[in-house]
Design an enzyme around this catalytic site. Structure first.
Site, mmCIF file in Angstrom:
data_model
loop_
_atom_site.group_PDB
_atom_site.id
_atom_site.type_symbol
_atom_site.label_atom_id
_atom_site.label_comp_id
_atom_site.label_asym_id
_atom_site.label_seq_id
_atom_site.Cartn_x
_atom_site.Cartn_y
_atom_site.Cartn_z
ATOM 1 N N TYR A 206 10.739 -1.528 1.638
ATOM 2 C CA TYR A 206 11.313 -0.336 2.270
ATOM 3 C C TYR A 206 12.139 -0.753 3.475
ATOM 4 C CZ TYR A 206 7.359 -0.601 5.593
ATOM 5 O OH TYR A 206 6.435 -1.007 6.522
ATOM 6 N N THR A 274 14.248 -4.692 7.300
ATOM 7 C CA THR A 274 13.633 -4.757 5.980
ATOM 8 C C THR A 274 12.129 -4.918 6.122
ATOM 9 O OG1 THR A 274 13.718 -7.169 5.735
ATOM 10 C CG2 THR A 274 15.692 -5.931 5.105
ATOM 11 N N GLU A 275 11.410 -4.441 5.123
ATOM 12 C CA GLU A 275 9.958 -4.648 5.019
ATOM 13 C C GLU A 275 9.633 -4.872 3.542
ATOM 14 O OE1 GLU A 275 7.848 -4.932 7.431
ATOM 15 O OE2 GLU A 275 8.791 -3.974 9.166
ATOM 16 N N VAL A 276 9.137 -6.062 3.235
ATOM 17 C CA VAL A 276 8.748 -6.373 1.870
ATOM 18 C C VAL A 276 7.249 -6.663 1.863
ATOM 19 C CG1 VAL A 276 9.227 -8.861 2.010
ATOM 20 C CG2 VAL A 276 9.425 -7.687 -0.198
#
Length: 307
Positions: A206, A274-276
């Site tokens: 997300y 970003t966030e993974v």
């Protein structure tokens, strides 16, 4: 939920940490990997094609860490600057290696169109210890403001300071991990003398947009590129991701400047964090790195196309 589920082994419940508690926390931190081997050696391999400079140095009791930035070799003052940062939280591995791989595979391809600036590992001490904070128990990603108490944040602010108004895009590469709930948010509550309230880790990738400068089309373009590599995190039962309302599929918003977040430092028109999720059963570490690279490429390309 029992109190043992939310207890942290340092400090007393309801009491913010002092020097003794911070020293006890620091004593628990163990070096688990090498910044020199993993990051500095990879940067050395880029020197034939890209410019590398030391923008600061962190001298801690247990080590000295040069902070390196990677730049386009054909830097031209009339071109927009695109900033890619990784490793603001050192434990977020794909952010560091995604930034390095983007520099290796794609930075030179923007010659004549954009100046690329990459700071791949903002927090090397924390990278080695797979930690969120620096040795002073400070979160660098809440410390990007004038007279910052975090040397990591202060150095990056100094790197971008000579380029006011030049940045068109800044993408900051992060991860959300299971250890956020099992360790880091627990430690945060203990450090600040607050009650820990358990949250839910989103399964997937997300983005975090800026409440003060939302760019929804930019965010969706980045997500579309990432979706070819890995899955996008769905909203939870409350329509939220990590406690924030989902404003569009895979997107939440933070007040970046107010919170002292890295993505606020340039004033760029297009910014995102970003966030993974590397702990997902649906993703591998390699996919997480590829997702970060895809996000960075899409961010630069969108900014170039839309000015």
């Amino acid at each position: 939920m029992s109190s043992s589920d939310t207890a942290y082994p340092i400090g007393e419940a309801g009491q913010p940490w002092g020097k003794a508690e911070k020293a006890a926390w620091l004593a628990r931190q163990v070096r688990q990997r090498s910044y020199a081997s993993d990051v500095l050696s990879a940067i050395d391999g880029l020197r034939a094609r890209l410019d590398v400079s030391e923008y600061g140095r962190l001298d801690y009791a247990d080590g000295s860490f040069p902070l390196l930035a990677i730049r386009s070799r054909d830097w031209r003052d009339e071109l927009p600057v695109m900033l890619v940062t990784g490793g603001v939280h050192g434990y977020e591995t794909s952010g560091v290696h995604g930034a390095l791989r983007f520099a290796e595979q794609h930075a030179a391809g923007y010659a004549g169109r954009a100046n690329i600036l990459v700071a791949p590992c903002v927090s090397p001490w924390a990278y080695e210890r797979i930690q969120r904070w620096n040795p002073d128990a400070i979160d660098p990603n809440r410390s990007f403001y004038a007279n910052s108490p975090a040397g990591e944040s202060a150095a990056l602010l100094q790197l971008v300071a000579p380029l006011p108004g030049r940045f068109l895009m800044h993408i900051d590469l992060h991860e959300t991990t299971d250890s956020d709930e099992s360790e880091f948010r627990l430690a945060l509550a203990a450090r600040d003398g607050k009650v820990f309230e358990r949250g839910e880790i989103p399964d997937g990738f997300y983005l975090v947009d800026d409440t003060e400068n939302p760019q929804p089309a930019f965010q969706q373009t980045v997500l579309a590129a990432v979706e070819k590599v890995t899955h996008i995190a769905p909203a939870d039962a409350h329509g939220e991701i990590i406690g924030s309302p989902v404003v569009a599929p895979g997107v939440i918003e933070y007040a970046l400047k107010k919170l002292g977040l890295c993505a606020s430092i340039t004033g760029a028109r297009y910014t995102t964090t970003t966030e993974v999720y590397p702990d997902s059963p649906q993703a591998t570490p390699e996919q997480c790195i590829q997702a970060q690279v895809a996000a960075a490429r899409a961010a630069v390309d969108y900014a170039l196309a839309h000015g």
